[in-house]
Design a protein around this motif. Structure first.
Motif, PDB file in Angstrom:
ATOM      1  N   ASN A   2     -12.507   3.908 -10.202  1.00  0.00           N
ATOM      2  CA  ASN A   2     -12.638   2.807  -9.243  1.00  0.00           C
ATOM      3  C   ASN A   2     -14.059   2.699  -8.711  1.00  0.00           C
ATOM      4  O   ASN A   2     -14.578   1.595  -8.550  1.00  0.00           O
ATOM      5  N   ALA A   3     -14.673   3.841  -8.431  1.00  0.00           N
ATOM      6  CA  ALA A   3     -16.041   3.824  -7.913  1.00  0.00           C
ATOM      7  C   ALA A   3     -17.012   3.261  -8.947  1.00  0.00           C
ATOM      8  O   ALA A   3     -17.937   2.518  -8.605  1.00  0.00           O
ATOM      9  N   MET A   4     -16.808   3.580 -10.205  1.00  0.00           N
ATOM     10  CA  MET A   4     -17.659   3.011 -11.256  1.00  0.00           C
ATOM     11  C   MET A   4     -17.415   1.512 -11.390  1.00  0.00           C
ATOM     12  O   MET A   4     -18.354   0.725 -11.493  1.00  0.00           O
ATOM     13  N   MET A   5     -16.168   1.105 -11.401  1.00  0.00           N
ATOM     14  CA  MET A   5     -15.825  -0.310 -11.571  1.00  0.00           C
ATOM     15  C   MET A   5     -16.385  -1.159 -10.422  1.00  0.00           C
ATOM     16  O   MET A   5     -16.814  -2.275 -10.625  1.00  0.00           O
ATOM     17  N   SER A   6     -16.397  -0.577  -9.218  1.00  0.00           N
ATOM     18  CA  SER A   6     -16.855  -1.342  -8.049  1.00  0.00           C
ATOM     19  C   SER A   6     -18.362  -1.264  -7.853  1.00  0.00           C
ATOM     20  O   SER A   6     -18.903  -1.976  -7.015  1.00  0.00           O
ATOM     21  N   GLY A   7     -19.038  -0.376  -8.603  1.00  0.00           N
ATOM     22  CA  GLY A   7     -20.475  -0.227  -8.433  1.00  0.00           C
ATOM     23  C   GLY A   7     -20.856   0.774  -7.356  1.00  0.00           C
ATOM     24  O   GLY A   7     -22.028   0.961  -7.048  1.00  0.00           O
ATOM     25  N   THR A   9     -20.665   3.971  -7.556  1.00  0.00           N
ATOM     26  CA  THR A   9     -21.412   5.038  -8.221  1.00  0.00           C
ATOM     27  C   THR A   9     -21.901   4.518  -9.563  1.00  0.00           C
ATOM     28  O   THR A   9     -21.333   3.582 -10.132  1.00  0.00           O
ATOM     29  N   GLN A  10     -22.984   5.087 -10.055  1.00  0.00           N
ATOM     30  CA  GLN A  10     -23.571   4.602 -11.294  1.00  0.00           C
ATOM     31  C   GLN A  10     -23.352   5.523 -12.492  1.00  0.00           C
ATOM     32  O   GLN A  10     -23.608   5.142 -13.622  1.00  0.00           O
ATOM     33  N   VAL A  11     -22.905   6.741 -12.247  1.00  0.00           N
ATOM     34  CA  VAL A  11     -22.715   7.714 -13.323  1.00  0.00           C
ATOM     35  C   VAL A  11     -21.451   8.524 -13.049  1.00  0.00           C
ATOM     36  O   VAL A  11     -21.160   8.844 -11.899  1.00  0.00           O
ATOM     37  N   MET A  12     -20.728   8.844 -14.091  1.00  0.00           N
ATOM     38  CA  MET A  12     -19.569   9.722 -13.934  1.00  0.00           C
ATOM     39  C   MET A  12     -19.342  10.492 -15.229  1.00  0.00           C
ATOM     40  O   MET A  12     -19.783  10.079 -16.300  1.00  0.00           O
ATOM     41  N   TRP A  13     -18.685  11.610 -15.113  1.00  0.00           N
ATOM     42  CA  TRP A  13     -18.225  12.389 -16.259  1.00  0.00           C
ATOM     43  C   TRP A  13     -16.722  12.185 -16.323  1.00  0.00           C
ATOM     44  O   TRP A  13     -16.042  12.327 -15.306  1.00  0.00           O
ATOM     45  N   HIS A  14     -16.228  11.858 -17.506  1.00  0.00           N
ATOM     46  CA  HIS A  14     -14.787  11.653 -17.602  1.00  0.00           C
ATOM     47  C   HIS A  14     -14.339  11.889 -19.034  1.00  0.00           C
ATOM     48  O   HIS A  14     -15.147  11.853 -19.964  1.00  0.00           O
ATOM     49  N   GLN A  15     -13.058  12.103 -19.219  1.00  0.00           N
ATOM     50  CA  GLN A  15     -12.506  12.273 -20.562  1.00  0.00           C
ATOM     51  C   GLN A  15     -12.671  10.975 -21.343  1.00  0.00           C
ATOM     52  O   GLN A  15     -12.546   9.883 -20.783  1.00  0.00           O
ATOM     53  N   VAL A  19     -12.162   6.457 -20.572  1.00  0.00           N
ATOM     54  CA  VAL A  19     -13.272   5.491 -20.548  1.00  0.00           C
ATOM     55  C   VAL A  19     -13.467   4.750 -21.866  1.00  0.00           C
ATOM     56  O   VAL A  19     -14.345   3.904 -21.973  1.00  0.00           O
ATOM     57  N   MET A  20     -12.652   5.033 -22.850  1.00  0.00           N
ATOM     58  CA  MET A  20     -12.798   4.408 -24.166  1.00  0.00           C
ATOM     59  C   MET A  20     -12.771   2.882 -24.076  1.00  0.00           C
ATOM     60  O   MET A  20     -13.660   2.207 -24.589  1.00  0.00           O
ATOM     61  N   ALA A  21     -11.775   2.329 -23.420  1.00  0.00           N
ATOM     62  CA  ALA A  21     -11.668   0.863 -23.338  1.00  0.00           C
ATOM     63  C   ALA A  21     -12.852   0.252 -22.584  1.00  0.00           C
ATOM     64  O   ALA A  21     -13.462  -0.698 -23.097  1.00  0.00           O
ATOM     65  N   PRO A  22     -13.220   0.753 -21.391  1.00  0.00           N
ATOM     66  CA  PRO A  22     -14.376   0.159 -20.709  1.00  0.00           C
ATOM     67  C   PRO A  22     -15.681   0.264 -21.512  1.00  0.00           C
ATOM     68  O   PRO A  22     -16.511  -0.637 -21.454  1.00  0.00           O
ATOM     69  N   ILE A  23     -15.845   1.327 -22.277  1.00  0.00           N
ATOM     70  CA  ILE A  23     -17.050   1.451 -23.116  1.00  0.00           C
ATOM     71  C   ILE A  23     -17.002   0.404 -24.223  1.00  0.00           C
ATOM     72  O   ILE A  23     -17.977  -0.324 -24.450  1.00  0.00           O
ATOM     73  N   LYS A  24     -15.875   0.317 -24.912  1.00  0.00           N
ATOM     74  CA  LYS A  24     -15.768  -0.639 -26.024  1.00  0.00           C
ATOM     75  C   LYS A  24     -15.842  -2.094 -25.544  1.00  0.00           C
ATOM     76  O   LYS A  24     -16.297  -2.961 -26.273  1.00  0.00           O
ATOM     77  N   PHE A  28     -18.638  -0.306 -19.260  1.00  0.00           N
ATOM     78  CA  PHE A  28     -19.380   0.938 -19.058  1.00  0.00           C
ATOM     79  C   PHE A  28     -20.292   1.138 -20.260  1.00  0.00           C
ATOM     80  O   PHE A  28     -19.989   0.674 -21.362  1.00  0.00           O
ATOM     81  N   LYS A  29     -21.377   1.852 -20.037  1.00  0.00           N
ATOM     82  CA  LYS A  29     -22.240   2.255 -21.150  1.00  0.00           C
ATOM     83  C   LYS A  29     -22.082   3.760 -21.326  1.00  0.00           C
ATOM     84  O   LYS A  29     -22.347   4.532 -20.404  1.00  0.00           O
ATOM     85  N   GLY A  30     -21.627   4.165 -22.508  1.00  0.00           N
ATOM     86  CA  GLY A  30     -21.500   5.585 -22.785  1.00  0.00           C
ATOM     87  C   GLY A  30     -22.880   6.178 -22.991  1.00  0.00           C
ATOM     88  O   GLY A  30     -23.711   5.596 -23.700  1.00  0.00           O
TER      89      GLY A  30
END
Length: 134
Positions: A2-7, A9-15, A19-24, A28-30
């Motif tokens: 949620n924090a990434m989607m709302s802006g 936070t700008q960076v996160m570590w996640h499985q 994050v596959m769908a938001p990257i594709k 998000f930028k992987g």
């Protein structure tokens, strides 16, 4: 997420699965993967080891099947046999690879060793950084 989607936070570590769908979709930028080698679903993403010059860096998530301590060996080995059969099936492997998951399997003994080794690694990290539970 949620924090990434709302802006917020700008960076996160996640499985990768999460994050596959938001990257594709380009939301998000992987930047890198934390596995030892690139993952099939995102082959253009470098590893943290390569992208950041951190020799030997690896942090992975794994899933395991646990049972009660007194689980009879015949049941333990039968469960393992059936799980290996499923996980080693090509169609199942493809599904997992498409999600950014590299399927692996082992014997109950090998899994126990992996679990004990990972606990030791992360115990040391927690102790080295002085992390405390609030």
């Amino acid at each position: 997420m949620n924090a990434m989607m709302s802006g917020e936070t700008q960076v996160m570590w996640h499985q990768s699965l999460t994050v596959m769908a938001p990257i594709k979709q380009g939301t998000f930028k992987g930047l890198a993967v934390t596995t030892k080698t690139p993952i099939a679903a995102l082959p253009d993403l470098p590893t943290v080891e390569k992208a950041c010059g951190l020799a030997g860096y690896e942090s992975t998530t794994w899933y395991g099947l646990f049972g009660p301590a007194n689980l009879p060996d015949p049941i333990l080995h039968r469960l393992n046999q059936e799980v290996v059969k499923i996980v080693s099936a090509p169609e199942f492997q493809k599904k997992l690879n498409d999600l950014g998951i590299t399927p692996m399997w082992s014997s109950p003994e090998e899994f126990r060793k992996r679990n004990v080794a990972d606990i030791a690694v992360w115990r040391k990290v927690v102790q080295d950084v002085g992390a405390k539970v609030d």
